[in-house]
Design an enzyme around this catalytic site. Structure first.
Site, mmCIF file in Angstrom:
data_model
loop_
_atom_site.group_PDB
_atom_site.id
_atom_site.type_symbol
_atom_site.label_atom_id
_atom_site.label_comp_id
_atom_site.label_asym_id
_atom_site.label_seq_id
_atom_site.Cartn_x
_atom_site.Cartn_y
_atom_site.Cartn_z
ATOM 1 N N ARG A 260 0.832 -1.207 0.000
ATOM 2 C CA ARG A 260 0.000 0.000 0.000
ATOM 3 C C ARG A 260 0.869 1.261 0.000
ATOM 4 O O ARG A 260 0.546 2.245 -0.660
ATOM 5 C CB ARG A 260 -0.943 -0.025 1.207
ATOM 6 C CG ARG A 260 -1.934 1.113 1.210
ATOM 7 C CD ARG A 260 -3.027 0.939 2.282
ATOM 8 N NE ARG A 260 -3.877 2.121 2.311
ATOM 9 C CZ ARG A 260 -4.113 2.836 3.394
ATOM 10 N NH1 ARG A 260 -3.585 2.505 4.566
ATOM 11 N NH2 ARG A 260 -4.877 3.911 3.324
ATOM 12 N N TRP B 2 -10.254 -8.725 2.488
ATOM 13 C CA TRP B 2 -10.845 -9.065 1.191
ATOM 14 C C TRP B 2 -10.916 -10.590 0.995
ATOM 15 O O TRP B 2 -11.538 -11.069 0.066
ATOM 16 C CB TRP B 2 -10.018 -8.463 0.063
ATOM 17 C CG TRP B 2 -10.207 -6.986 -0.122
ATOM 18 C CD1 TRP B 2 -11.193 -6.395 -0.880
ATOM 19 C CD2 TRP B 2 -9.398 -5.919 0.378
ATOM 20 N NE1 TRP B 2 -11.033 -5.027 -0.854
ATOM 21 C CE2 TRP B 2 -9.946 -4.702 -0.100
ATOM 22 C CE3 TRP B 2 -8.257 -5.863 1.193
ATOM 23 C CZ2 TRP B 2 -9.402 -3.457 0.201
ATOM 24 C CZ3 TRP B 2 -7.721 -4.621 1.494
ATOM 25 C CH2 TRP B 2 -8.285 -3.435 1.010
ATOM 26 N N HIS C 114 0.624 4.331 -2.562
ATOM 27 C CA HIS C 114 0.364 5.737 -2.223
ATOM 28 C C HIS C 114 1.541 6.638 -2.582
ATOM 29 O O HIS C 114 1.341 7.795 -2.933
ATOM 30 C CB HIS C 114 -0.004 5.886 -0.744
ATOM 31 C CG HIS C 114 -1.420 5.537 -0.457
ATOM 32 N ND1 HIS C 114 -2.199 6.160 0.487
ATOM 33 C CD2 HIS C 114 -2.232 4.598 -1.022
ATOM 34 C CE1 HIS C 114 -3.411 5.635 0.499
ATOM 35 N NE2 HIS C 114 -3.451 4.665 -0.391
ATOM 36 N N HIS D 198 -5.849 -5.854 -4.089
ATOM 37 C CA HIS D 198 -6.746 -5.898 -2.922
ATOM 38 C C HIS D 198 -7.081 -7.321 -2.498
ATOM 39 O O HIS D 198 -8.057 -7.542 -1.808
ATOM 40 C CB HIS D 198 -8.017 -5.075 -3.185
ATOM 41 C CG HIS D 198 -7.858 -3.621 -2.853
ATOM 42 N ND1 HIS D 198 -8.815 -2.677 -3.110
ATOM 43 C CD2 HIS D 198 -6.831 -2.941 -2.270
ATOM 44 C CE1 HIS D 198 -8.393 -1.475 -2.701
ATOM 45 N NE2 HIS D 198 -7.188 -1.611 -2.207
HETATM 46 FE FE1 CCH Z 1 -6.050 0.088 -1.599
HETATM 47 N N1 CCH Z 1 -7.097 0.486 0.112
HETATM 48 N N2 CCH Z 1 -7.255 1.338 -2.663
HETATM 49 N N3 CCH Z 1 -4.931 -0.239 -3.258
HETATM 50 N N4 CCH Z 1 -4.805 -1.101 -0.482
HETATM 51 C C1 CCH Z 1 -6.858 -0.016 1.364
HETATM 52 C C2 CCH Z 1 -5.910 -0.946 1.714
HETATM 53 C C3 CCH Z 1 -4.997 -1.490 0.815
HETATM 54 C C4 CCH Z 1 -8.325 2.021 -2.162
HETATM 55 C C5 CCH Z 1 -8.731 2.088 -0.841
HETATM 56 C C6 CCH Z 1 -8.155 1.358 0.195
HETATM 57 C C7 CCH Z 1 -5.146 0.293 -4.505
HETATM 58 C C8 CCH Z 1 -6.252 1.084 -4.886
HETATM 59 C C9 CCH Z 1 -7.207 1.558 -4.011
HETATM 60 C C10 CCH Z 1 -3.769 -1.848 -0.997
HETATM 61 C C11 CCH Z 1 -3.234 -1.746 -2.268
HETATM 62 C C12 CCH Z 1 -3.776 -0.982 -3.305
HETATM 63 C C13 CCH Z 1 -7.807 0.556 2.281
HETATM 64 C C14 CCH Z 1 -7.885 0.244 3.767
HETATM 65 C C15 CCH Z 1 -8.604 1.391 1.561
HETATM 66 C C16 CCH Z 1 -9.771 2.206 2.074
HETATM 67 C C17 CCH Z 1 -6.869 1.047 4.586
HETATM 68 C C18 CCH Z 1 -7.002 0.742 6.057
HETATM 69 O O1 CCH Z 1 -8.118 0.892 6.583
HETATM 70 O O2 CCH Z 1 -5.997 0.346 6.680
HETATM 71 C C19 CCH Z 1 -9.025 2.690 -3.238
HETATM 72 C C20 CCH Z 1 -10.280 3.542 -3.110
HETATM 73 C C21 CCH Z 1 -8.341 2.408 -4.383
HETATM 74 C C22 CCH Z 1 -8.745 2.911 -5.723
HETATM 75 O O3 CCH Z 1 -8.444 2.373 -6.740
HETATM 76 C C23 CCH Z 1 -4.079 -0.106 -5.377
HETATM 77 C C24 CCH Z 1 -3.944 0.291 -6.844
HETATM 78 C C25 CCH Z 1 -3.223 -0.894 -4.627
HETATM 79 C C26 CCH Z 1 -1.925 -1.563 -5.002
HETATM 80 C C27 CCH Z 1 -1.530 -1.810 -6.225
HETATM 81 C C28 CCH Z 1 -3.308 -2.785 0.012
HETATM 82 C C29 CCH Z 1 -2.228 -3.850 -0.158
HETATM 83 C C30 CCH Z 1 -4.086 -2.548 1.160
HETATM 84 C C31 CCH Z 1 -4.014 -3.298 2.504
HETATM 85 C C32 CCH Z 1 -3.222 -2.528 3.525
HETATM 86 C C33 CCH Z 1 -3.183 -3.196 4.894
HETATM 87 O O4 CCH Z 1 -2.745 -2.508 5.835
HETATM 88 O O5 CCH Z 1 -3.560 -4.354 5.045
#
Ligand code: CCH
Length: 290
Positions: free
Chosen positions: A45, A188, A49, A172
């Protein structure tokens, strides 16, 4: 803005493999983080970002300057939780002070995806730390409430097409949403730290119900406690996206190969790499022990 990659002086594949190994080893030894999920997902993540500020129209933002190290960028409410990733990386940067923050914030995602069973990701060095004046204004991260129209429009800023967006969002499968970070709740998949194409299988095969969670946000829930954000669910609501969801659910090789390509494109957005900077294919810990 022009972002020209500059390789680290005197460093070779071996040095970057050492950084990879330090991250992978620390992931292993701190595997109880987040109730046994480990640090892999939050590192992926962070790589996202730190690249997600990119704007193809003026070539601003992106991973090049390593600007996520500045409070102004990291304090975006949509990045809550990523302090766990930057803290994890602090001792790595102390051990390898020569690596730029942009290179560190991208190689950590490559490390996590490979260590969690995902595709091999060819990675190139050469990002250079830029100053606080290059931090893009907040507002470039996606909100989870959007529908397919929102998602398509959002990724136009990167120049990514429908197929690329669907492949990228397969990330995700890793990790979870946390009420205390985003106001969303739950993983997920049952497995939060294995990189597979199951995100797509879950989207198609589970019975999803739109429900209000404990912080009053609407999310899609299925039996077994797994969830989807509205932006995830948009991929089955839109026929052009759905086509690729169906393809990737059936064909893990196609997903791995397309994910690799779009993830590399994401991490390298806006950067000019000279031909002399060769892509490194770093070895997993497992490959090195064989
Ligand atoms: Fe994401 N993401 N993401 N994301 N994401 C969250 C967590 C992860 C969105 C929203 C969220 C990508 C695109 C998007 C990861 C990778 C990617 C969370 C939860 C949200 C909300 C955060 C929390 O509560 O801790 C949205 C909207 C988009 C739009 O497209 C993309 C692209 C990627 C990587 C290629 C990963 C991995 C996580 C898990 C993080 C964790 O702490 O477990």
């Amino acid at each position: 803005t022009v972002h020209i990659a500059k390789p680290e002086k005197g460093k070779s594949l071996t040095d970057f493999q050492s950084v990879y190994n330090a991250i992978a080893t620390k992931m292993k030894s701190e595997s109880d983080y987040d109730d046994g999920t480990g640090y892999g997902p939050v590192l992926v993540r962070l790589s996202w970002h730190s690249s997600a500020t990119y704007n193809i129209h003026d070539n601003s933002g992106g991973s090049y300057g390593g600007t996520f190290r500045f409070k102004k960028e990291a304090s975006d409410p949509l990045s809550k939780g990523l302090e766990n990733a930057t803290k994890f990386l602090d001792p790595i940067h102390e051990e390898f002070p020569w690596i730029s923050h942009g290179d560190l914030y991208t190689i950590c995602g490559v490390t996590a995806i490979q260590e969690l069973g995902g595709p091999k990701i060819p990675w190139r060095q050469g990002r250079v730390d830029t100053g606080p004046e290059t931090v893009p204004a907040q507002g470039r991260l996606p909100v989870p409430e959007g529908d397919a129209t929102y998602v398509r429009k959002y990724y136009e800023r990167f120049g990514f097409d429908d197929q690329e967006v669907v492949a990228l969002l397969g990330a995700h499968i890793l990790g979870k949403t946390h009420l205390k970070n985003s106001g969303y709740d739950g993983p997920w998949d049952d497995d939060t730290n294995i990189f597979t194409n199951e995100f797509f299988g879950n989207l198609l095969e589970r019975d999803w119900t739109l429900e209000k969670n404990d912080s009053g946000r609407m999310q899609y829930n299925a039996k077994g406690g797994i969830m989807m954000l509205p932006t995830d669910y948009a991929l089955v609501q839109d026929p052009k996206y759905l086509k690729y969801v169906q393809k990737y659910a059936k064909d893990q090789d196609a997903f791995f190969s397309d994910f690799r390509d779009i993830y590399v494109k994401l991490l390298e957005s806006g950067i000019d790499f000279d031909e002399s900077i060769e892509p490194f294919v770093l070895k997993t810990l497992k490959e090195q022990s064989e």
